[in-house]
Write an enzyme that holds these catalytic residues in place. Structure first.
Site: not given
Lengths: 197, 132
Positions: B1, B29-32, B51-54
């Site tokens: 990211t 899959r959709i992240g943050d 950034t990181g664990e969505g």
């Protein structure tokens, strides 16, 4: 007149054993992007919105980090990129998801904000809009790097299928819950697979 | 990211985030990153990119919360970043974020072992970093 400022990131959660030359490569790219944005802000010929798009395009076009070229791979070995951009003054935003051929997702997100009646387009609709807008689109191979093929292999060997990491680990053999107290794991994956991330 | 946040000389803030998502993620899959208020946010006060664990960032609506605690708890930018990283990431959530405010401050925070980051301000401050 206020004072300008810029910050960039290339991802959090880094393999503690990331080789020094990879660290240097990452630092050079970060420095290049900070300088690119700072000089645009210094001459004041670009707005904040223009500068964030300019800098993220630069980051997407370099395979060092996980975006654009160098994006990580899905369980099927494909690329699904996503991006968003937001203008603080009017709180307008544009977002895209599920892209697999658009070279600069962030520019498509901005076009969604400025050239469509919506704020968020995804998958085939977003790809169709990209064709209408004439943005640069690439063959899938452009996005897939050997590094990422290797990391996907590692992730699969770690059997880290990503579910909500809070699902209890008992009784769900194919689910890896992240061990919150295990610093070398993130999102159910060994940290080492997040090398560029 | 990857992400960038900027405030220009007119005090206008903007944020942008772009990503390939998570390795071995499920298709669809959709992240943050594309979700406004979670991975990306900008308003008159500030601009944030995460950034990181969505999934943890989504649950914590991290980006909007930095702006909200500035607005409602009257925190300065770095205080707001520290508060959100400390209080809004639920058990084990790993993330980092960068932020600028409309008066030319930059800030960042993360609870991972490192974050690739860089920043510069008009009064000459520049930083490029990876680890703590």
């Amino acid at each position: 007149m206020g004072r300008w400022a810029i910050a960039v990131h290339g991802g959090a959660g880094i393999d503690p054993k990331l080789p020094l030359e990879r660290q240097e490569k990452a630092k050079h790219l970060l420095a290049r992007c900070v300088n690119l944005g700072a000089s645009a802000l210094r001459t004041n010929n670009l707005s904040a919105l223009d500068v964030v798009e300019l800098v993220v395009r630069e980051l997407e076009t370099d395979p060092v980090f996980n975006s654009g070229q160098g994006s990580v791979l899905t369980e099927k070995g494909t690329v699904e990129m996503e991006a968003s951009i937001m203008d603080g003054l009017k709180r307008r935003f544009g977002a895209v998801s599920g892209l697999s051929t658009v070279k600069n997702p962030i520019s498509l997100a901005r076009l969604v904000m400025e050239k469509s009646p919506h704020s968020y387009l995804a998958f085939s609709g977003a790809e169709e809009f990209a064709r209408q807008q004439g943005v640069e689109m690439m063959e899938n191979e452009y996005f897939i790097t050997q590094d990422n093929v290797g990391m996907l292999k590692q992730a699969k060997e770690a059997n880290a299928i990503l579910f909500d990491y809070r699902i209890p680990t008992t009784g769900l053999e194919n689910c890896c819950a992240v061990e919150a107290d295990n610093p070398t794991m993130m999102n159910g994956l060994p940290m080492s697979v997040y090398a560029p991330e | 990211t990857v992400g960038c946040v900027v405030v220009d000389k007119e005090g206008r803030c903007a944020a942008a985030t772009s990503t390939g998502g998570l390795i071995n993620k499920m298709v669809g899959r959709i992240g943050d990153s594309p979700i406004i208020g979670s991975g990306t946010y900008a308003c008159k006060l500030c601009a944030i990119s995460c950034t990181g664990e969505g999934e943890a960032i989504l649950r914590g609506t991290l980006a909007r919360d930095v702006a909200a605690v500035m607005e409602y708890k009257d925190l300065r930018l770095q205080e707001a970043v520290n508060f959100v990283i400390k209080e809004r990431l639920d058990d084990g959530g790993k993330a980092g974020l960068i932020a600028v405010s409309n008066n030319g401050e930059v800030a960042y925070g993360f609870n991972t072992n490192g974050m690739f980051r860089g920043s510069a301000t008009e009064d000459g401050f520049t930083e490029i970093g990876i680890w703590e």
